[in-house]
Design a protein around this motif. Structure first.
Motif, short mmCIF file in Angstrom:
data_model
loop_
_atom_site.label_atom_id
_atom_site.label_comp_id
_atom_site.label_asym_id
_atom_site.label_seq_id
_atom_site.Cartn_x
_atom_site.Cartn_y
_atom_site.Cartn_z
N ILE A 199 0.84 -1.20 0.00
CA ILE A 199 0.00 0.00 0.00
C ILE A 199 0.88 1.25 0.00
N ILE A 200 0.62 2.14 -0.94
CA ILE A 200 1.33 3.42 -1.04
C ILE A 200 0.32 4.54 -0.80
N THR A 201 0.58 5.39 0.18
CA THR A 201 -0.31 6.50 0.51
C THR A 201 0.20 7.77 -0.15
N LEU A 202 -0.64 8.42 -0.95
CA LEU A 202 -0.22 9.57 -1.75
C LEU A 202 -0.56 10.91 -1.12
N THR A 203 -1.57 10.96 -0.26
CA THR A 203 -1.96 12.21 0.38
C THR A 203 -1.82 12.08 1.89
N ASN A 204 -1.77 13.21 2.58
CA ASN A 204 -1.61 13.20 4.03
C ASN A 204 -2.26 14.46 4.60
N ASN A 205 -3.56 14.34 4.94
CA ASN A 205 -4.32 15.48 5.44
C ASN A 205 -5.16 15.08 6.63
N GLU A 206 -5.60 16.07 7.41
CA GLU A 206 -6.49 15.81 8.54
C GLU A 206 -7.94 15.76 8.09
N VAL A 207 -8.20 16.00 6.82
CA VAL A 207 -9.55 15.91 6.25
C VAL A 207 -9.56 14.83 5.19
N ASP A 208 -10.75 14.56 4.63
CA ASP A 208 -10.89 13.46 3.68
C ASP A 208 -10.45 13.85 2.27
N ASP A 209 -9.68 12.96 1.63
CA ASP A 209 -9.40 13.00 0.19
C ASP A 209 -10.08 11.79 -0.41
N TRP A 210 -10.91 12.01 -1.44
CA TRP A 210 -11.80 10.97 -1.92
C TRP A 210 -11.76 10.83 -3.45
N GLN A 211 -12.34 9.72 -3.92
CA GLN A 211 -12.75 9.48 -5.31
C GLN A 211 -11.64 9.76 -6.34
N PRO A 212 -10.50 9.08 -6.22
CA PRO A 212 -9.41 9.30 -7.18
C PRO A 212 -9.69 8.68 -8.54
N LYS A 213 -9.27 9.36 -9.58
CA LYS A 213 -9.35 8.84 -10.95
C LYS A 213 -8.06 9.17 -11.69
N VAL A 214 -7.45 8.15 -12.29
CA VAL A 214 -6.18 8.34 -12.99
C VAL A 214 -6.43 8.87 -14.40
N SER A 215 -5.53 9.71 -14.88
CA SER A 215 -5.63 10.25 -16.23
C SER A 215 -5.33 9.17 -17.26
N PRO A 216 -5.78 9.34 -18.50
CA PRO A 216 -5.55 8.31 -19.53
C PRO A 216 -4.08 7.99 -19.79
N ASP A 217 -3.19 8.97 -19.60
CA ASP A 217 -1.77 8.71 -19.83
C ASP A 217 -1.08 8.15 -18.58
N GLY A 218 -1.84 7.99 -17.49
CA GLY A 218 -1.29 7.39 -16.28
C GLY A 218 -0.34 8.28 -15.50
N LYS A 219 -0.37 9.59 -15.77
CA LYS A 219 0.59 10.49 -15.13
C LYS A 219 -0.01 11.34 -14.01
N GLU A 220 -1.35 11.48 -13.97
CA GLU A 220 -1.98 12.34 -12.99
C GLU A 220 -3.20 11.66 -12.37
N ILE A 221 -3.59 12.14 -11.20
CA ILE A 221 -4.77 11.66 -10.51
C ILE A 221 -5.65 12.85 -10.15
N ALA A 222 -6.91 12.81 -10.56
CA ALA A 222 -7.90 13.78 -10.10
C ALA A 222 -8.60 13.21 -8.88
N PHE A 223 -8.95 14.06 -7.93
CA PHE A 223 -9.64 13.60 -6.72
C PHE A 223 -10.37 14.78 -6.10
N ILE A 224 -11.14 14.51 -5.05
CA ILE A 224 -11.82 15.58 -4.33
C ILE A 224 -11.29 15.64 -2.91
N SER A 225 -11.33 16.84 -2.32
CA SER A 225 -10.79 17.04 -0.99
C SER A 225 -11.50 18.20 -0.31
N LYS A 226 -11.57 18.12 1.02
CA LYS A 226 -12.12 19.20 1.84
C LYS A 226 -11.03 20.00 2.54
N ARG A 227 -9.80 19.87 2.10
CA ARG A 227 -8.66 20.46 2.82
C ARG A 227 -8.72 21.98 2.92
N ASP A 228 -9.41 22.63 2.00
CA ASP A 228 -9.51 24.09 2.03
C ASP A 228 -10.87 24.56 2.54
#
Length: 293
Positions: free
Chosen positions: A191-220
C-alpha cells in the motif's frame, strides 16, 4: 399491438447502438458521457453526446441506477442499482444500449457501488459498505470476474472508490475518517499512501496517460476537485465553488475533466480544462459522470 410495441422497442435499441458505434469514429473529446439523472421519475442512466448535447436514457428501472462505468471494449457498462427501499445496493452490467441487464451481487443490506473494469475487461472491482451487528461501519473493496463469479474481498484494503491502473494495481481512497488516496497491488499488498491530510481526500481517478490523478478534498474548507502527479506531488486545487463537488472523470484524451456539483435540488455536471479553466455546465440534474474511453 404487442408486436408493434416490440418492434418499436427494438428500433430504439438499434438507434442507440448506431449512436454509440458512431461515437467511436469521432474526435475523442466528443465521445459520450454516461451519467445518472433524476430527469425522469427515478434515477436512471443516460448517455450524453458531448458535441451536440443530445441525451439518451438507456435504463428504465423502478428503483435507482447509478455509478456507470464503461468497459474497455466500449460494449458494456457496469453500474449499481438499489433494492429493498434503498437498503441494498447491487452491482450490475448491461450492454451500452441498455439491453442484457444482469445483476451480479445480491448481498442484502450491503451498499455495493462504484464498479470499475480491469484493463483487459475480465475483472470488476467495487466498493462495499455496511454496518455490522455491533454498529461498526465497514468500508471494503471487492473483486470479481466480469460475469459476477469468484467474488472475493481484498481483505488488506479498507476504503472505497476503487479503480484499476493499467499495471493491474488498484487506486482507491482509504477508510473514513481522514481518508487518503492510496495505491495497492491487486492482492492488497504494498500500500502506497499519496496524500496526508487531517480531512478526507476521496474518489481518485487516474488520467488516460497514467501520469496524474484527479480527486476531491475538503482540505480548504469546501469539497473541491484537485489534481496531483501519480507519486502524490504537485497537488493543485482546480475548482472554487460554494457547494460540494463530486466524482471527477477524465476526457479520453486527458485534456478535460467532468464532475458533478451539488445544487439545492440534486446535482449538475460541469466540464473544465484539466487546469481548471473554461468551466461550463453541461448537464442539469445529473451526477456520477463517466466519460467514454
Amino acid at each position: 399491438m404487442k408486436q408493434l410495441k416490440k418492434e418499436g422497442t427494438l428500433k430504439i435499441h438499434l438507434l442507440i447502438v448506431v449512436m454509440v458505434m458512431g461515437f467511436w469514429s469521432c474526435n475523442k473529446k466528443n465521445l459520450p458521457i454516461a451519467y445518472s439523472s433524476k430527469e425522469s421519475k427515478n434515477r436512471e442512466i443516460y448517455l450524453l453526446d458531448v458535441e451536440n448535447g443530445t441525451k439518451t436514457k438507456i435504463t428504465s428501472y423502478e428503483g435507482a441506477d447509478g455509478y456507470p462505468s464503461w468497459s474497455p471494449d466500449r460494449k458494456q457498462i457496469a453500474f449499481y442499482a438499489k433494492y429493498d427501499r434503498n437498503k441494498t445496493w447491487s452491482i450490475h452490467t448491461m450492454n451500452s444500449d441498455g439491453t442484457n441487464r444482469k445483476r451480479l451481487t445480491h448481498e442484502k443490506n450491503r451498499w455495493d457501488s462504484a464498479p470499475t473494469w480491469s484493463p483487459d475487461g475480465k475483472k470488476i472491482v467495487f466498493a462495499r459498505e455496511y454496518k455490522d451487528s455491533v454498529g461498526m461501519w465497514h468500508e471494503e473493496i471487492w473483486m470479481m470476474n466480469s460475469d459476477g463469479s469468484e467474488q472475493q474481498q481484498i481483505k488488506q484494503l479498507e476504503g472505497i472508490a476503487p479503480s484499476f491502473l493499467e499495471d493491474g494495481r488498484i487506486l482507491y481512497h482509504s477508510k473514513s475518517p481522514n481518508s487518503e488516496i492510496c495505491i495497492a497491488n491487486s492482492d492488497g499488498s504494498n500500500i502506497i499512501t499519496l496524500t496526508n491530510n487531517e480531512v478526507d481526500d476521496w474518489q481518485p481517478k487516474v488520467s488516460p496517460d497514467g501520469k496524474e490523478i484527479a480527486f476531491i478534498s475538503k482540505r480548504d474548507g469546501n469539497q473541491e476537485v484537485y489534481v496531483m502527479n501519480m507519486d502524490g506531488s504537485n497537488q493543485k486545487r482546480l475548482t472554487f465553488n460554494k457547494v460540494d463537488d463530486w466524482t471527477p472523470s477524465w476526457s479520453p484524451d486527458g485534456s478535460q475533466l467532468i464532475f458533478s456539483s451539488e445544487t439545492d435540488k440534486f446535482f449538475d455536471i460541469y466540464m473544465m480544462d484539466k487546469d481548471g479553466s473554461n468551466l461550463k455546465r453541461i448537464v442539469e440534474k445529473g451526477s456520477q459522470p463517466s466519460w467514454f474511453k
